[in-house]
Design a protein around this motif. Structure first.
Motif, short mmCIF file in Angstrom:
data_model
loop_
_atom_site.label_atom_id
_atom_site.label_comp_id
_atom_site.label_asym_id
_atom_site.label_seq_id
_atom_site.Cartn_x
_atom_site.Cartn_y
_atom_site.Cartn_z
N LEU A 146 0.82 -1.21 0.00
CA LEU A 146 0.00 0.00 0.00
C LEU A 146 0.86 1.26 0.00
CD1 LEU A 146 -2.78 1.30 0.15
CD2 LEU A 146 -2.69 1.04 2.64
N GLU A 147 1.93 1.29 0.78
CA GLU A 147 2.77 2.49 0.89
C GLU A 147 3.30 2.95 -0.47
OE1 GLU A 147 4.44 -0.58 2.82
OE2 GLU A 147 2.39 -0.29 3.53
N GLN A 148 3.52 2.02 -1.38
CA GLN A 148 4.04 2.37 -2.70
C GLN A 148 3.03 3.17 -3.53
OE1 GLN A 148 5.07 -2.03 -3.08
NE2 GLN A 148 6.32 -1.09 -4.67
N PHE A 149 1.76 3.07 -3.20
CA PHE A 149 0.72 3.67 -4.03
C PHE A 149 -0.02 4.82 -3.36
CE2 PHE A 149 1.49 -0.60 -5.46
CZ PHE A 149 1.63 -0.42 -6.82
N ARG A 150 0.22 5.03 -2.08
CA ARG A 150 -0.53 6.06 -1.35
C ARG A 150 -0.20 7.47 -1.85
NH1 ARG A 150 -2.52 5.15 4.00
NH2 ARG A 150 -3.68 7.04 3.62
#
Length: 170
Positions: A146-150
């Motif tokens: 998720l962190e890659q796309f937030r």
């Protein structure tokens, strides 16, 4: 008569057969690790059929590992080179990842994948991010998180459903 292509293809087949044999042993050990660390998930994995990726068969080419619905059962397709290149603990993590795809019903989620309105990027990101939130064992490479796309998609929230994430990414 020159039989070089025949000899070469026989060597390739022999090498492939060795990788499959070693991969089956490693898959069995990875499944044992999964059963000990995550009994529920191991039980799910015990129910599927496993089949090595077949050379020169595009419809069964996954490169790593993947699950699909085939012939009334879950089919795990695995790449022999990939399975033999990772540790048994990482393999258990990949199996756990694939179990989450099954538990979350990802093989059935997007029946309209051939539709022009279907967004393959959004589906893959939504499925992978959702599955990887719940995998507690190590995996090789750089799993999508998720962190890659937030930053690009700030509306994505932790522990959302795959469908909700797909809708937001679409």
């Amino acid at each position: 008569m020159n039989n070089t292509p025949t000899v070469a293809s026989a060597r390739i087949k022999a090498r492939y057969d060795q990788l499959v044999t070693a991969g089956k042993v490693k898959l069995s050990r990875g499944l044992d690790t999964l059963m000990r660390s995550h009994p529920f998930h191991g039980h799910i994995a015990n129910a599927w059929r496993a089949r090595p990726e077949l050379p020169n068969r595009r419809e069964l080419a996954v490169g790593t590992m993947g699950v699909c619905w085939s012939g009334g059962a879950v089919l795990l397709v695995w790449n022999p080179e990939f399975v033999n290149s990772i540790s048994e603990l990482q393999l258990a993590g990949v199996l756990l990842h694939e179990v989450h795809h099954v538990v979350l019903r990802h093989p059935f989620m997007f029946p309209d994948r051939d539709s022009p309105q279907f967004d393959g990027y959004a589906a893959i990101v939504a499925e992978e991010v959702t599955v990887n939130e719940c995998v507690t064992l190590p995996r090789p490479g750089k799993p999508l998180r998720l962190e890659q796309f937030r930053a690009r998609h700030p509306s994505l929230e932790p522990f959302e459903s795959t469908r909700e994430r797909y809708r937001k990414l679409y």
